[in-house]
Every structure is written in structure tokens, then in C-alpha cells.
Design a protein around this motif. Structure first.
Motif, short mmCIF file in Angstrom:
data_model
loop_
_atom_site.label_atom_id
_atom_site.label_comp_id
_atom_site.label_asym_id
_atom_site.label_seq_id
_atom_site.Cartn_x
_atom_site.Cartn_y
_atom_site.Cartn_z
N PHE A 148 0.83 -1.21 0.00
CA PHE A 148 0.00 0.00 0.00
C PHE A 148 0.86 1.26 0.00
CE2 PHE A 148 -1.85 3.37 2.65
CZ PHE A 148 -2.95 3.71 1.87
N ASN A 149 1.89 1.29 0.85
CA ASN A 149 2.77 2.47 0.91
C ASN A 149 3.52 2.66 -0.40
OD1 ASN A 149 2.07 3.21 3.52
ND2 ASN A 149 3.67 1.97 4.46
N ASN A 150 3.92 1.57 -1.03
CA ASN A 150 4.61 1.70 -2.31
C ASN A 150 3.67 2.27 -3.37
OD1 ASN A 150 7.08 0.84 -1.43
ND2 ASN A 150 6.85 -1.27 -2.15
N GLY A 151 2.40 1.85 -3.32
CA GLY A 151 1.44 2.41 -4.27
C GLY A 151 1.24 3.91 -4.07
N VAL A 152 1.10 4.33 -2.82
CA VAL A 152 0.96 5.77 -2.53
C VAL A 152 2.22 6.52 -2.95
CG1 VAL A 152 0.64 7.45 -0.68
CG2 VAL A 152 -0.68 5.33 -0.67
N ASP A 153 3.36 5.93 -2.67
CA ASP A 153 4.62 6.57 -3.03
C ASP A 153 4.78 6.68 -4.54
OD1 ASP A 153 7.48 7.43 -2.34
OD2 ASP A 153 7.84 5.70 -3.63
N ARG A 154 4.40 5.62 -5.25
CA ARG A 154 4.58 5.61 -6.70
C ARG A 154 3.65 6.58 -7.41
NH1 ARG A 154 4.60 0.74 -6.91
NH2 ARG A 154 2.40 0.29 -7.23
N HIS A 155 2.42 6.74 -6.92
CA HIS A 155 1.44 7.56 -7.62
C HIS A 155 1.30 8.98 -7.05
CE1 HIS A 155 0.10 3.39 -8.62
NE2 HIS A 155 -0.04 3.94 -9.80
N ILE A 156 1.72 9.21 -5.83
CA ILE A 156 1.52 10.53 -5.22
C ILE A 156 2.85 11.14 -4.74
CG2 ILE A 156 0.37 11.80 -3.36
CD1 ILE A 156 -1.86 9.74 -3.42
N ALA A 157 3.51 10.47 -3.79
CA ALA A 157 4.68 11.08 -3.14
C ALA A 157 5.84 11.29 -4.11
CB ALA A 157 5.11 10.21 -1.95
N LYS A 158 6.17 10.27 -4.88
CA LYS A 158 7.32 10.40 -5.78
C LYS A 158 7.07 11.40 -6.90
CE LYS A 158 10.79 7.56 -8.08
NZ LYS A 158 11.21 6.16 -8.39
N PRO A 159 5.90 11.40 -7.55
CA PRO A 159 5.66 12.47 -8.54
C PRO A 159 5.73 13.87 -7.95
CG PRO A 159 4.10 10.68 -8.85
CD PRO A 159 4.83 10.39 -7.58
#
Length: 366
Positions: A148-159
Motif C-alpha cells: 500500500f505504501n509503495n502504491g501511494v509513493d509511486r502515484h503521489i509522493a514520488k511524482p
């Protein structure tokens, strides 16, 4: 009168000749009829009969009998017997004697190199580091939360972090990092005192004072130029120093890797965070969001380490736990401890945060 007499006598000899020839032809014809013709009979043709062809019969072929083939008997093949192979016997192999008496080969080795050949370890090498074992009984839950955290990071935090890096130049981003790092120093001072480290507490107080005044609210870092060390302490580390050494690993949503001990530490540190003291909700949320984006920006260098990992969860968990253990007990180990990897002993790299991986806002929200 003479001419007619000649004509009368001329036919007589001709008639005699003709008659003689006729008699001869008649006699020859009669003789031929009386004797048979000398033609060969059909049955007397010299064609060999079919039964007279001189082919060898099937029973007359003379191959060598199977029993007469000159092959060596299985029992007569000249294979050396196992007992006759020229290998040294077990008693002649140069193995260490059970009674501790060195063999001739070992004595020669000791004479050449001056070391004990029977020793299993080289005294000149450091002892191997103990294999790290994570205390992770909640791994099934943690893996789901990690995904879940990787998904949030990939789609929100990292962009957002990439956009932040593209819009703001590096000096501005460095000022933002200095600002939030300076806000954590009062909490470091309190926990250093709780851990019995007054020197570190005085250093944290000195850094906060100098950077807040001379560094224009912490945007600049003159304390580092003044050779004041930078330390970071929280109540989770304090609990570890007080004796809570082993704690279950847990991954929290949005906060990333933690332990149960650190969850209690977060609850204790949250009221002392300076960001929480801002009354204006809009300003406070902006500062908390900016802090989160700043932390994710610093973690860009860690992404290269995670690329190509066979198990990203295990990599993040083990790296975070080892670094966390070093943050708690690292200052109590010798600086020449070669069993620790460099990334655990180096606190000078501002791109590697010292609190958590991958997303760990320090204030914990409100």
C-alpha cells in the motif's frame, strides 16, 4: 558343195554335251534327296537346364559360427582390480592426527609460513559479523501495508517530489531541509538529556540557537560551519537506551517502517513538535506536507539501492532496522567497528534521513 557337209556334222557334239550335263544333274539331285539335311535339332541346343546352374545352396555358405567368434571372455578382460589401484591408503593421507600431533605436511607448512596449519580461522582477520535477524512476526500484515505504501509513493509522493525538484533549485531545497532539521533540535535536546548525554543535549541547544538566529530561522546552517555536530534523537531511541532492546517490526500507513517501541515514541514526541504549535490549520498542513515532500526528495538516492531488489520488503525492513539499531546504540560502539557497513556509520549525508524509510514525517500529524 563343201559348205553343207560342215553344217551336218556340227549338231552332234552339242547334243552329246547337253545329254551328259542332264545325266550329271539327275544323279546329283537323286543323291541329295536320298541323304537327310544336316540341321541341328531344337532339343540338341546347348542351353544349360535350370537345375544345372551351379549356384551355392543356402546351406553351403560357410560363415564362422557364433560360438567360434574370437571375443574375449568377460572374466578375462584385463581391468585392474580396485584394490590394485595405486592410491595412497587411508593411513597415508595427511590428515591431522586425532591426538593433536601435527603431521609432517602441517609441520612443513608451519615452518614456511609461521602459522598453525590446523587452525580453522586466520587470527589476522576480524571475526565474522553476526547475521542480522529481523523480529517480524507480523510479516503478512506488514507486506500488505508495504505494498500500500509503495502504491501511494509511486502515484503521489514520488511524482510530487520530482515536481518539487524540477521547480525549486537545489539551494532552495537545501534551505527547506535545514529549516525542518533545525525544528527537530529541541526534541533532540530533551531526549539526549533523558538518555544521560548532556554533551549532546548542549550541542543540540547550541545548533538550534545559532541556526535560528544567524541562520535566519534555520534556512542556513552556520552551526555546521562552527563545527557543532548534528545529532538526532527521539523518544523511541530513548526507550531503547532504557532497556527496550527488542521490538516487533511494523509498517504503518504513510509513516513507513517502525517498531512497536517507536510507535510509543511517536506518541510521546508528537506534542513537542514545533510544527504542531502552529495554530493556523492551513499553515500547519502546508508545513507538514512540505516536510513530507522534503523527506521524500532526500530519499531519491535510496531508490537506486532498491532497484532490482529480489524482495523489496525484506531489503527495506532489514536496512531500516539495522540503521535504527545503530542510531540507538551506535554512539556506544567504537568508531573502528568494521562489522558495521558504511551507510550505518555515516550521518553526514543529508540525502539519507536518519528517521525512517521510505516516508516518515517527523511531526506525526495533528
Amino acid at each position: 558343195m563343201d559348205r553343207p557337209s560342215v553344217l551336218v556334222r556340227a549338231p552332234f557334239p552339242r547334243a552329246l554335251i547337253v545329254g551328259s550335263l542332264a545325266l550329271c544333274a539327275h544323279a546329283a539331285l537323286a543323291q541329295d534327296i536320298a541323304s537327310p539335311l544336316s540341321l541341328p535339332a531344337p532339343v540338341t541346343a546347348s542351353v544349360p537346364a535350370a537345375t544345372s546352374v551351379s549356384l551355392p545352396s543356402a546351406t553351403s555358405i560357410a560363415p564362422p559360427a557364433a560360438t567360434s567368434v574370437d571375443m574375449p571372455v568377460a572374466g578375462t578382460i584385463q581391468v585392474p582390480v580396485a584394490s590394485s589401484v595405486a592410491l595412497p591408503s587411508g593411513a597415508s593421507v595427511a590428515m591431522p592426527a586425532e591426538g593433536g600431533v601435527p603431521t609432517t605436511a602441517e609441520s612443513d607448512y608451519d615452518a614456511l609460513y609461521g602459522t598453525d596449519a590446523t587452525s580453522s580461522a586466520d587470527d589476522g582477520l576480524p571475526a565474522p559479523a553476526a547475521q542480522f535477524e529481523a523480529f517480524d512476526p507480523w510479516e503478512p500484515f506488514n507486506r500488505k501495508m508495504h505494498a500500500f505504501n509503495n502504491g501511494v509513493d509511486r502515484h503521489i509522493a514520488k511524482p510530487l517530489a520530482k515536481f518539487y525538484m524540477a521547480v525549486l533549485p537545489r539551494p532552495v531545497r537545501l534551505g527547506v531541509s535545514n529549516f525542518f532539521s533545525n525544528l527537530s533540535q529541541p526534541l533532540t535536546m530533551i531526549n539526549s538529556l533523558l538518555q544521560g548525554k548532556p554533551k549532546e543535549a548542549a550541542q543540540a541547544l547550541g545548533r538550534f540557537t545559532i541556526n535560528t538566529t544567524l541562520g535566519i530561522g534555520g534556512l542556513f546552517d552556520p552551526a555546521t560551519e562552527a563545527k557543532i555536530p548534528h545529532n538526532t534523537e527521539d523518544f523511541g531511541q530513548t526507550l531503547g537506551v532504557w532497556g527496550w532492546k527488542r521490538s516487533r517490526y511494523v509498517e504503518l500507513p504513510l509513516f513507513g517502517p517502525r517498531t512497536v517501541r517507536d510507535m510509543f515514541g511517536m506518541a510521546s514526541d508528537a506534542p513537542f513538535g514545533l510544527t504542531r504549535q502552529v495554530d493556523n490549520d492551513t499553515v500547519r498542513w502546508f508545513l507538514q506536507g512540505l516536510n513530507l515532500v522534503d523527506v521524500r526528495t532526500q530519499l531519491m538516492s535510496v531508490d537506486a539501492m532498491r532497484e532490482g531488489a529480489t524482495d523489496d520488503y525484506t531489503l527495506v525492513r532489514d536496512a531500516w532496522l539495522q540503521r535504527r539499531n545503530y542510531q540507538i546504540w551506535g554512539d556506544r560502539t567504537t568508531q573502528d567497528d568494521s562489522s558495521l557497513p558504511d551507510y550505518l556509520r555515516d550521518d553526514s549525508n543529508p540525502d539519507v534521513p536518519v528517521d525512517a524509510i521510505p516516508i516518515t514525517p517527523m511531526d506525526g500529524g495533528r
